[in-house]
Motif scaffolding. Structure first.
Motif, mmCIF file in Angstrom:
data_model
loop_
_atom_site.group_PDB
_atom_site.id
_atom_site.type_symbol
_atom_site.label_atom_id
_atom_site.label_comp_id
_atom_site.label_asym_id
_atom_site.label_seq_id
_atom_site.Cartn_x
_atom_site.Cartn_y
_atom_site.Cartn_z
ATOM 1 N N TYR A 144 0.814 -1.220 0.000
ATOM 2 C CA TYR A 144 0.000 0.000 0.000
ATOM 3 C C TYR A 144 0.851 1.275 0.000
ATOM 4 O O TYR A 144 0.324 2.376 0.159
ATOM 5 C CB TYR A 144 -0.951 -0.008 1.199
ATOM 6 C CG TYR A 144 -2.151 -0.891 0.994
ATOM 7 C CD1 TYR A 144 -3.310 -0.397 0.413
ATOM 8 C CD2 TYR A 144 -2.112 -2.230 1.352
ATOM 9 C CE1 TYR A 144 -4.417 -1.218 0.209
ATOM 10 C CE2 TYR A 144 -3.215 -3.060 1.150
ATOM 11 C CZ TYR A 144 -4.353 -2.540 0.580
ATOM 12 O OH TYR A 144 -5.432 -3.364 0.388
ATOM 13 N N LYS A 145 2.177 1.095 -0.133
ATOM 14 C CA LYS A 145 3.119 2.216 -0.267
ATOM 15 C C LYS A 145 3.039 3.183 0.907
ATOM 16 O O LYS A 145 3.018 4.407 0.743
ATOM 17 C CB LYS A 145 2.877 2.956 -1.600
ATOM 18 C CG LYS A 145 3.083 2.073 -2.817
ATOM 19 C CD LYS A 145 2.803 2.802 -4.121
ATOM 20 C CE LYS A 145 2.998 1.881 -5.320
ATOM 21 N NZ LYS A 145 2.704 2.549 -6.599
ATOM 22 N N LYS A 146 3.003 2.623 2.120
ATOM 23 C CA LYS A 146 3.036 3.426 3.332
ATOM 24 C C LYS A 146 4.395 3.276 4.004
ATOM 25 O O LYS A 146 5.113 2.291 3.788
ATOM 26 C CB LYS A 146 1.917 3.008 4.297
ATOM 27 C CG LYS A 146 0.515 3.172 3.702
ATOM 28 C CD LYS A 146 0.213 4.626 3.339
ATOM 29 C CE LYS A 146 -1.141 4.772 2.671
ATOM 30 N NZ LYS A 146 -1.417 6.163 2.229
ATOM 31 N N ASN A 147 4.752 4.266 4.824
ATOM 32 C CA ASN A 147 6.085 4.278 5.423
ATOM 33 C C ASN A 147 6.198 3.426 6.676
ATOM 34 O O ASN A 147 7.299 3.038 7.073
ATOM 35 C CB ASN A 147 6.491 5.724 5.769
ATOM 36 C CG ASN A 147 6.629 6.576 4.517
ATOM 37 O OD1 ASN A 147 7.164 6.114 3.506
ATOM 38 N ND2 ASN A 147 6.135 7.809 4.565
ATOM 39 N N SER A 148 5.069 3.157 7.321
ATOM 40 C CA SER A 148 5.110 2.377 8.559
ATOM 41 C C SER A 148 3.754 1.706 8.778
ATOM 42 O O SER A 148 2.745 2.087 8.165
ATOM 43 C CB SER A 148 5.425 3.272 9.757
ATOM 44 O OG SER A 148 4.361 4.199 9.971
ATOM 45 N N GLU A 149 3.737 0.725 9.665
ATOM 46 C CA GLU A 149 2.472 0.061 9.985
ATOM 47 C C GLU A 149 1.497 1.041 10.632
ATOM 48 O O GLU A 149 0.295 0.990 10.367
ATOM 49 C CB GLU A 149 2.721 -1.130 10.914
ATOM 50 C CG GLU A 149 1.447 -1.898 11.239
ATOM 51 C CD GLU A 149 1.685 -3.133 12.092
ATOM 52 O OE1 GLU A 149 0.727 -3.568 12.768
ATOM 53 O OE2 GLU A 149 2.818 -3.664 12.086
ATOM 54 N N GLU A 150 2.015 1.934 11.465
ATOM 55 C CA GLU A 150 1.156 2.924 12.128
ATOM 56 C C GLU A 150 0.479 3.834 11.105
ATOM 57 O O GLU A 150 -0.724 4.117 11.193
ATOM 58 C CB GLU A 150 1.973 3.761 13.115
ATOM 59 C CG GLU A 150 1.138 4.767 13.883
ATOM 60 C CD GLU A 150 1.969 5.581 14.862
ATOM 61 O OE1 GLU A 150 1.401 6.473 15.509
ATOM 62 O OE2 GLU A 150 3.193 5.334 14.976
ATOM 63 N N GLU A 151 1.252 4.291 10.108
ATOM 64 C CA GLU A 151 0.682 5.148 9.063
ATOM 65 C C GLU A 151 -0.381 4.388 8.273
ATOM 66 O O GLU A 151 -1.454 4.926 7.963
ATOM 67 C CB GLU A 151 1.783 5.617 8.115
ATOM 68 C CG GLU A 151 1.268 6.527 6.995
ATOM 69 C CD GLU A 151 2.344 6.871 5.973
ATOM 70 O OE1 GLU A 151 1.989 7.374 4.893
ATOM 71 O OE2 GLU A 151 3.542 6.619 6.255
ATOM 72 N N PHE A 152 -0.095 3.109 7.974
ATOM 73 C CA PHE A 152 -1.058 2.312 7.225
ATOM 74 C C PHE A 152 -2.337 2.092 8.029
ATOM 75 O O PHE A 152 -3.437 2.160 7.490
ATOM 76 C CB PHE A 152 -0.449 0.961 6.855
ATOM 77 C CG PHE A 152 -1.431 0.038 6.193
ATOM 78 C CD1 PHE A 152 -1.889 0.283 4.908
ATOM 79 C CD2 PHE A 152 -1.931 -1.063 6.874
ATOM 80 C CE1 PHE A 152 -2.813 -0.549 4.304
ATOM 81 C CE2 PHE A 152 -2.851 -1.900 6.283
ATOM 82 C CZ PHE A 152 -3.289 -1.651 4.994
ATOM 83 N N ARG A 153 -2.200 1.826 9.329
ATOM 84 C CA ARG A 153 -3.383 1.591 10.168
ATOM 85 C C ARG A 153 -4.271 2.841 10.225
ATOM 86 O O ARG A 153 -5.502 2.730 10.194
ATOM 87 C CB ARG A 153 -2.965 1.181 11.577
ATOM 88 C CG ARG A 153 -2.536 -0.279 11.697
ATOM 89 C CD ARG A 153 -2.128 -0.650 13.099
ATOM 90 N NE ARG A 153 -1.850 -2.068 13.216
ATOM 91 C CZ ARG A 153 -2.755 -3.010 13.484
ATOM 92 N NH1 ARG A 153 -4.016 -2.659 13.680
ATOM 93 N NH2 ARG A 153 -2.410 -4.280 13.568
#
Length: 475
Positions: A144-153
């Motif tokens: 999903y081209k996010k920088n971290s799991e937190e950003e993705f969540r």
């Protein structure tokens, strides 16, 4: 003309249901933002001084926006699900996204509540599934081209909340639609004879079940074993490990007996009563259900939802009990064949299956909630048992072993319906379902017409040249 013709007649007039279910999961990929009304398309200049669009707002629906990239993400999502996108235009995809945003926007206006805990629960389930499909959570974040799991969540939480609002709004519209017998009759009369749907071959089935008796001694063995597990776990052993090693529940054994459930989860009543009577961290005493004996450990309580682990053990059945049950069902069959008793009477008075006993053994189709089973859609295991039977012929008794629980059955076909053109009297339930679907489609179409007029909607740039089924451009 096949059934599909009738069902699609009105769907062709409203794109809302054409794509509604096919693309429902694409909402996962749609970006959600709240805006005032000032977003513009972002562009950069190439070396040849031509403008190249990177991304930007292409439409606004109430407080929601749609980005040009949302269309690409929707295509990607459909492809990842194995669907074909070759015949779906960008205009059609935008139309679907506009529908989703209008549903979500109106859900907020109608004060439809979607709690954060509800969304987080959905998110945990989805993320576990996605991580399993892609191999790890890190791969999901990268996909999903996010920088971290937190950003993705954070991103994914907003997507799921919008998806939930959309589905609740759609459900509210449909649930308010009811249909009368007169409307069903009128619907059927409007179908030209040449276009009446063709229904496949069906049958009605009944069964008698005899369950071998389990001795009190075998029951006590299982209870003592579960109490032993409980004591060892309270002294420090892992509940999950015990479940993997010993539980006889194939649905949860591999995950250490884990289940997530709420009051509406379709578990047997005895299991739910015990589960919701425990405090967090508490282990139940052994208790019995139709599946055997259990102990439950509640790991977490999250509002109306609990996460638990359980161990299931099924008492052994002696060879003597098996033989007694086999002889009993053979004797019942002989009495029916000799016309001492009817199959239905035997089922009501002698069958051990409480779910079918009151109906004379008649099985209910779980998909349609009536007594008919369409042969092409019948469960393979049931089909193999009845496919060679004639009407009113009783099968020989046979043994089934479900999750370690042995039982003897015999089956009879009480009615066989050949492939036929729809008949109002014989097929009322199916015709009622078709009539209700048509009325629901009309209700959704009317809802869109009304809400589009009331809602701020703006479509930008080249997409204003699209031909939409709904009046998004308010012409």
């Amino acid at each position: 003309m096949p059934l599909k013709t009738i069902q699609m007649r009105f769907i062709n007039n409203k794109i809302v249901l054409t794509f509604c279910f096919m693309f429902f999961l694409s909402a996962i990929m749609s970006a959600q933002e709240i805006i005032k009304d000032s977003a513009v398309v972002t562009v950069v200049k190439t070396s040849s001084n031509q403008k190249l669009k990177i991304d930007g707002v292409i439409a606004t629906v109430g407080d929601y926006i749609i980005l040009d990239s949302d269309i690409d993400k929707s295509y990607l999502e459909i492809s990842s699900q194995g669907g074909s996108v070759k015949d779906i235009t960008r205009c059609q995809m935008l139309g679907k996204l506009l529908e989703d945003k209008l549903y979500a926007h109106q859900a907020i206006q109608d004060s439809i509540k979607v709690t954060d805990s509800e969304v987080k629960s959905m998110m945990d389930d989805r993320l576990n599934y996605m991580a399993e499909q892609l191999g790890s959570m890190d791969k999901v974040v990268k996909y999903y081209k996010k920088n971290s799991e937190e950003e993705f969540r954070t991103y994914f939480f907003d997507i799921l909340k919008e998806q939930r609002l959309t589905s609740e709004m759609m459900k509210k519209i449909i649930d308010e639609v009811e249909i009368t017998p007169e409307e069903v009759r009128n619907f059927f009369k409007t179908i030209p004879v040449a276009e009446l749907p063709l229904f496949g071959a069906e049958m009605e089935v009944a069964q008698i079940v005899i369950t071998p008796k389990v001795s009190d001694a075998e029951k006590q063995k299982v209870i003592d074993k579960l109490n032993g597990f409980k004591k060892e776990i309270q002294e420090g052993s892992s509940f999950a490990t015990k479940a993997v090693l010993y539980s006889q529940d194939p649905g949860s054994r591999a995950t250490g007996g884990f289940y997530k459930m709420n009051r509406k989860t379709p578990f047997v009543k005895e299991f739910k009563d015990v589960a919701f009577g425990l405090a967090e961290g508490e282990i139940s005493a052994p208790f019995e259900t139709d599946f055997g004996y259990h102990i439950i450990y509640v790991e977490k309580i999250k509002g109306q939802e609990i996460e638990l682990r359980h161990i299931l053990l099924t008492p052994a059945v002696s060879e003597e009990s098996l033989n007694e049950a086999k002889e009993k069902i053979a004797l019942i069959r002989k009495r029916i064949v000799d016309k001492e008793i009817t199959f239905a009477e035997a089922a009501r008075t002698l069958s051990d299956e409480k779910e079918t006993r009151a109906n004379g053994g008649a099985l209910i189709n779980p998909k349609t909630q009536d007594a008919r089973f369409e042969l092409t859609k019948m469960d393979p295991s049931l089909y193999s048992q009845v496919s060679n039977l004639k009407e009113n012929e009783i099968s020989a008794p046979f043994m089934e072993d479900e999750q370690g629980k042995k039982k003897f059955k015999m089956i009879i076909i009480t009615n066989r319906i050949n492939e036929h053109t729809a008949d109002y009297a014989k097929d009322y339930i199916k015709i009622k379902d078709l009539a209700l679907k048509e009325k629901q489609i009309k209700a959704i179409g009317k809802w869109f017409d009304e809400k589009i007029k009331e809602t701020y909607i703006k479509i930008i740039g080249e997409y204003r040249d699209c031909t939409f089924t709904n009046n998004w451009l308010k012409k």
